[in-house]
Design a protein around this motif. Structure first.
Motif, PDB file in Angstrom:
ATOM      1  N   CYS A   1       0.902  -1.144   0.000  1.00  0.00           N
ATOM      2  CA  CYS A   1       0.000   0.000   0.000  1.00  0.00           C
ATOM      3  C   CYS A   1       0.944   1.198   0.000  1.00  0.00           C
ATOM      4  O   CYS A   1       1.454   1.611   1.048  1.00  0.00           O
ATOM      5  CB  CYS A   1      -0.938  -0.002   1.203  1.00  0.00           C
ATOM      6  N   GLU A   2       1.212   1.695  -1.182  1.00  0.00           N
ATOM      7  CA  GLU A   2       2.363   2.563  -1.391  1.00  0.00           C
ATOM      8  C   GLU A   2       1.975   3.734  -2.296  1.00  0.00           C
ATOM      9  O   GLU A   2       1.348   3.556  -3.325  1.00  0.00           O
ATOM     10  CB  GLU A   2       3.472   1.729  -2.043  1.00  0.00           C
ATOM     11  N   TRP A   3       2.375   4.940  -1.894  1.00  0.00           N
ATOM     12  CA  TRP A   3       2.148   6.104  -2.762  1.00  0.00           C
ATOM     13  C   TRP A   3       3.308   6.230  -3.755  1.00  0.00           C
ATOM     14  O   TRP A   3       4.421   5.784  -3.491  1.00  0.00           O
ATOM     15  CB  TRP A   3       2.005   7.394  -1.943  1.00  0.00           C
ATOM     16  N   SER A   4       3.031   6.865  -4.880  1.00  0.00           N
ATOM     17  CA  SER A   4       4.084   7.187  -5.838  1.00  0.00           C
ATOM     18  C   SER A   4       3.744   8.496  -6.536  1.00  0.00           C
ATOM     19  O   SER A   4       2.576   8.881  -6.643  1.00  0.00           O
ATOM     20  CB  SER A   4       4.272   6.068  -6.873  1.00  0.00           C
ATOM     21  N   GLU A   5       4.776   9.162  -6.995  1.00  0.00           N
ATOM     22  CA  GLU A   5       4.581  10.384  -7.758  1.00  0.00           C
ATOM     23  C   GLU A   5       3.934  10.070  -9.103  1.00  0.00           C
ATOM     24  O   GLU A   5       4.184   9.024  -9.692  1.00  0.00           O
ATOM     25  CB  GLU A   5       5.927  11.082  -8.003  1.00  0.00           C
ATOM     26  N   THR A   6       3.133  10.998  -9.599  1.00  0.00           N
ATOM     27  CA  THR A   6       2.494  10.809 -10.901  1.00  0.00           C
ATOM     28  C   THR A   6       3.356  11.346 -12.036  1.00  0.00           C
ATOM     29  O   THR A   6       3.167  10.970 -13.187  1.00  0.00           O
ATOM     30  CB  THR A   6       1.128  11.506 -10.942  1.00  0.00           C
ATOM     31  N   GLN A   7       4.304  12.221 -11.706  1.00  0.00           N
ATOM     32  CA  GLN A   7       5.186  12.785 -12.719  1.00  0.00           C
ATOM     33  C   GLN A   7       6.600  12.232 -12.533  1.00  0.00           C
ATOM     34  O   GLN A   7       7.176  12.336 -11.454  1.00  0.00           O
ATOM     35  CB  GLN A   7       5.221  14.319 -12.617  1.00  0.00           C
ATOM     36  N   ASN A   8       7.136  11.650 -13.580  1.00  0.00           N
ATOM     37  CA  ASN A   8       8.510  11.151 -13.531  1.00  0.00           C
ATOM     38  C   ASN A   8       9.507  12.283 -13.783  1.00  0.00           C
ATOM     39  O   ASN A   8       9.147  13.335 -14.311  1.00  0.00           O
ATOM     40  CB  ASN A   8       8.717  10.065 -14.591  1.00  0.00           C
ATOM     41  N   TRP A   9      10.766  12.043 -13.414  1.00  0.00           N
ATOM     42  CA  TRP A   9      11.811  13.044 -13.588  1.00  0.00           C
ATOM     43  C   TRP A   9      13.138  12.336 -13.850  1.00  0.00           C
ATOM     44  O   TRP A   9      13.294  11.162 -13.551  1.00  0.00           O
ATOM     45  CB  TRP A   9      11.916  13.949 -12.357  1.00  0.00           C
ATOM     46  N   THR A  10      14.059  13.052 -14.429  1.00  0.00           N
ATOM     47  CA  THR A  10      15.412  12.540 -14.593  1.00  0.00           C
ATOM     48  C   THR A  10      16.314  13.194 -13.556  1.00  0.00           C
ATOM     49  O   THR A  10      15.998  14.267 -13.028  1.00  0.00           O
ATOM     50  CB  THR A  10      15.962  12.824 -16.003  1.00  0.00           C
ATOM     51  N   ILE A  11      17.427  12.558 -13.274  1.00  0.00           N
ATOM     52  CA  ILE A  11      18.303  13.049 -12.210  1.00  0.00           C
ATOM     53  C   ILE A  11      18.807  14.459 -12.505  1.00  0.00           C
ATOM     54  O   ILE A  11      18.998  15.267 -11.591  1.00  0.00           O
ATOM     55  CB  ILE A  11      19.476  12.062 -11.965  1.00  0.00           C
ATOM     56  N   GLY A  12      18.975  14.805 -13.792  1.00  0.00           N
ATOM     57  CA  GLY A  12      19.477  16.121 -14.149  1.00  0.00           C
ATOM     58  C   GLY A  12      18.409  17.155 -14.430  1.00  0.00           C
ATOM     59  O   GLY A  12      18.727  18.291 -14.811  1.00  0.00           O
ATOM     60  N   SER A  13      17.126  16.814 -14.218  1.00  0.00           N
ATOM     61  CA  SER A  13      16.039  17.736 -14.555  1.00  0.00           C
ATOM     62  C   SER A  13      15.876  18.873 -13.561  1.00  0.00           C
ATOM     63  O   SER A  13      15.168  19.845 -13.831  1.00  0.00           O
ATOM     64  CB  SER A  13      14.721  16.968 -14.680  1.00  0.00           C
ATOM     65  N   ALA A  14      16.501  18.758 -12.400  1.00  0.00           N
ATOM     66  CA  ALA A  14      16.476  19.826 -11.381  1.00  0.00           C
ATOM     67  C   ALA A  14      17.747  19.695 -10.555  1.00  0.00           C
ATOM     68  O   ALA A  14      18.322  18.605 -10.458  1.00  0.00           O
ATOM     69  CB  ALA A  14      15.241  19.712 -10.495  1.00  0.00           C
ATOM     70  N   PRO A  15      18.197  20.797  -9.946  1.00  0.00           N
ATOM     71  CA  PRO A  15      19.410  20.716  -9.127  1.00  0.00           C
ATOM     72  C   PRO A  15      19.285  19.728  -7.962  1.00  0.00           C
ATOM     73  O   PRO A  15      20.261  19.047  -7.613  1.00  0.00           O
ATOM     74  CB  PRO A  15      19.591  22.152  -8.614  1.00  0.00           C
ATOM     75  N   GLU A  16      18.075  19.647  -7.366  1.00  0.00           N
ATOM     76  CA  GLU A  16      17.873  18.798  -6.199  1.00  0.00           C
ATOM     77  C   GLU A  16      16.503  18.133  -6.256  1.00  0.00           C
ATOM     78  O   GLU A  16      15.532  18.715  -6.741  1.00  0.00           O
ATOM     79  CB  GLU A  16      17.971  19.625  -4.912  1.00  0.00           C
ATOM     80  N   HIS A  17      16.429  16.945  -5.708  1.00  0.00           N
ATOM     81  CA  HIS A  17      15.177  16.189  -5.587  1.00  0.00           C
ATOM     82  C   HIS A  17      15.072  15.714  -4.131  1.00  0.00           C
ATOM     83  O   HIS A  17      16.012  15.104  -3.611  1.00  0.00           O
ATOM     84  CB  HIS A  17      15.169  14.988  -6.527  1.00  0.00           C
ATOM     85  N   TRP A  18      13.936  15.972  -3.498  1.00  0.00           N
ATOM     86  CA  TRP A  18      13.762  15.647  -2.083  1.00  0.00           C
ATOM     87  C   TRP A  18      12.505  14.813  -1.853  1.00  0.00           C
ATOM     88  O   TRP A  18      11.443  15.104  -2.415  1.00  0.00           O
ATOM     89  CB  TRP A  18      13.617  16.916  -1.251  1.00  0.00           C
ATOM     90  N   SER A  19      12.624  13.808  -1.008  1.00  0.00           N
ATOM     91  CA  SER A  19      11.484  13.093  -0.444  1.00  0.00           C
ATOM     92  C   SER A  19      11.652  13.084   1.070  1.00  0.00           C
ATOM     93  O   SER A  19      12.650  12.564   1.584  1.00  0.00           O
ATOM     94  CB  SER A  19      11.409  11.658  -0.969  1.00  0.00           C
ATOM     95  N   ARG A  20      10.678  13.666   1.770  1.00  0.00           N
ATOM     96  CA  ARG A  20      10.722  13.722   3.239  1.00  0.00           C
ATOM     97  C   ARG A  20       9.439  13.088   3.774  1.00  0.00           C
ATOM     98  O   ARG A  20       8.346  13.569   3.488  1.00  0.00           O
ATOM     99  CB  ARG A  20      10.846  15.162   3.730  1.00  0.00           C
ATOM    100  N   GLN A  21       9.581  12.020   4.540  1.00  0.00           N
ATOM    101  CA  GLN A  21       8.429  11.299   5.062  1.00  0.00           C
ATOM    102  C   GLN A  21       8.613  11.031   6.552  1.00  0.00           C
ATOM    103  O   GLN A  21       9.648  10.509   6.970  1.00  0.00           O
ATOM    104  CB  GLN A  21       8.259   9.973   4.311  1.00  0.00           C
TER     105      GLN A  21
END
Length: 224
Positions: A66-86
């Motif tokens: 029972c797991e949430w996921s983002e609806t929009q995918n991204w590449t590692i270089g598409s933004a300077p930083e990517h964060w997931s805080r749970q």
């Protein structure tokens, strides 16, 4: 603070239909409205997720989630930083006492760059430096996270490919070091996941009560 999952997809332990046993994936707000037995908003705004060990799974596994996921995918270089805080707690865990609680996943592949586990009271993770690496490198991040304890899992990925995982519980914080994705990941679409993904195969003899329950009390995702 209310946890907003209305812009996320929930992979449930429920079948698509009586004739299609594959796990149903559904919008978060719709999941709360239609299936409160497995996705429930509590009075304080937290989200409770329930994944019985015996239930519907994806075509490739005999493991429920029972797991949430983002609806929009991204590449590692598409933004300077990517964060997931749970911020979450596990109030029940399957008989194997192992569950994935957070992931940096890759679209269209069963071998993600990062999986974070609650494993018999410890927070551990598996990391793949290279795309399609057969076996991840597994490490223990934080010990002493009992059932019922509130803990944080923070994933930070930089455009350079550097990845850091931080776990915090009861005033103790530990972070990984030296995790570096190589350039084989550069063009692959990634997404954050979280919640509960049982690390035990179900069978005909699996007890109905076996499974995992988590409560997510804070969730923040950002790319920028």
């Amino acid at each position: 603070m209310t946890v907003n999952i209305s812009n996320l997809t929930i992979a449930t332990p429920l079948a698509v239909s009586p004739t299609n046993p594959v796990a149903l994936e559904i919008n978060g707000a719709e999941a709360i409205e239609r299936f409160p037995r497995v996705v429930k908003m509590l009075e304080d705004g937290s989200i409770q997720l329930w994944a019985p060990t015996k239930g519907a799974s994806s075509k490739s596994t005999h493991r429920t989630r029972c797991e949430w996921s983002e609806t929009q995918n991204w590449t590692i270089g598409s933004a300077p930083e990517h964060w997931s805080r749970q911020t979450m707690s596990l109030t029940k865990v399957n008989s194997a006492q192992k569950v994935v609680v957070s992931q940096m996943h890759v679209r269209g592949d069963d071998s993600p760059p990062l999986k974070v586990f609650w494993n018999k009271g410890n927070i551990t993770f598996g990391f793949r430096q290279t795309y399609d690496q057969t076996n991840p490198v597994n490490s223990t991040l934080l010990q002493g996270v009992p059932l019922g304890a509130v803990f944080d899992v923070i994933i930070h990925a930089a455009a350079t490919g550097e990845v850091k995982v931080t776990a915090r519980c009861n005033g103790t914080s530990r972070s990984s070091s030296g995790l570096q994705l190589d350039n084989t990941w550069a063009n692959h679409l990634l997404e954050f996941h979280g919640g509960i993904y049982n690390q035990i195969d179900y069978s005909e003899t699996t007890p109905a009560e076996d499974g995992s329950v988590c409560i997510i009390s804070a969730l923040s995702l950002s790319h920028g």
